[in-house]
Motif scaffolding. Structure first.
Motif: not given
Length: 152
Positions: A92, A136-137, A139-141, A143-144
């Protein structure tokens, strides 16, 4: 079934054009371009974090590999699951980084200056959607990755 005449992005572009009527076409285009680059400028510094997180995850995967080699068969399943999760997060992060690099390489500022204002605003709306997706991608990756790396 007939297709709608105006899509959501078309409505946004038209509303942007009506809003921009009080401004010259050049001013409206410049303002829209500034909006696109504000998102880019917010996200671009995160690429360093993406690289650091990938490096940390790869080190974690290597540590899991050595733990599994020395460990008991009962812990093997848990280690396999953890390693798979780390690999998915690395993928990701790699995708997010790739999307950012692709966006930057395909953004066409030279052509933008040659387009009529309406076309330029439509192009910038598409670019805004794309860079927002990249944001978005990323920030999300991140965070994960952070949540995974904080686990003991």
């Amino acid at each position: 079934m007939s297709k709608p005449i105006l899509t959501i992005s078309g409505i946004l572009v038209l509303s942007g054009l009506f809003w921009a009527c009080g401004k010259s076409g050049e001013e409206a285009v410049k303002e829209a371009e500034n909006g696109v680059f504000a998102i880019h400028d917010e996200v671009m510094p995160l690429i360093d974090d993406v690289m650091k997180s990938r490096k940390q995850l790869k080190a974690r995967i290597a540590a899991l590999d050595s733990t599994q080699a020395a460990g008991s068969p009962s812990t093997s399943l848990r280690i396999d699951e953890e390693r798979d999760q780390a690999r998915q997060i690395v993928q990701k992060l790699t995708l997010a980084d790739s999307l950012m690099m692709n966006w930057m390489s395909q953004y066409n500022n030279d052509t933008l200056a040659k387009l009529p204002s309406e076309d330029a605003l439509r192009y910038l709306e598409q670019q805004k959607d794309q860079i927002t997706d990249v944001k978005s991608k990323i920030n999300n990756s991140l965070k994960e990755a952070s949540q995974f790396l904080q686990k003991p």
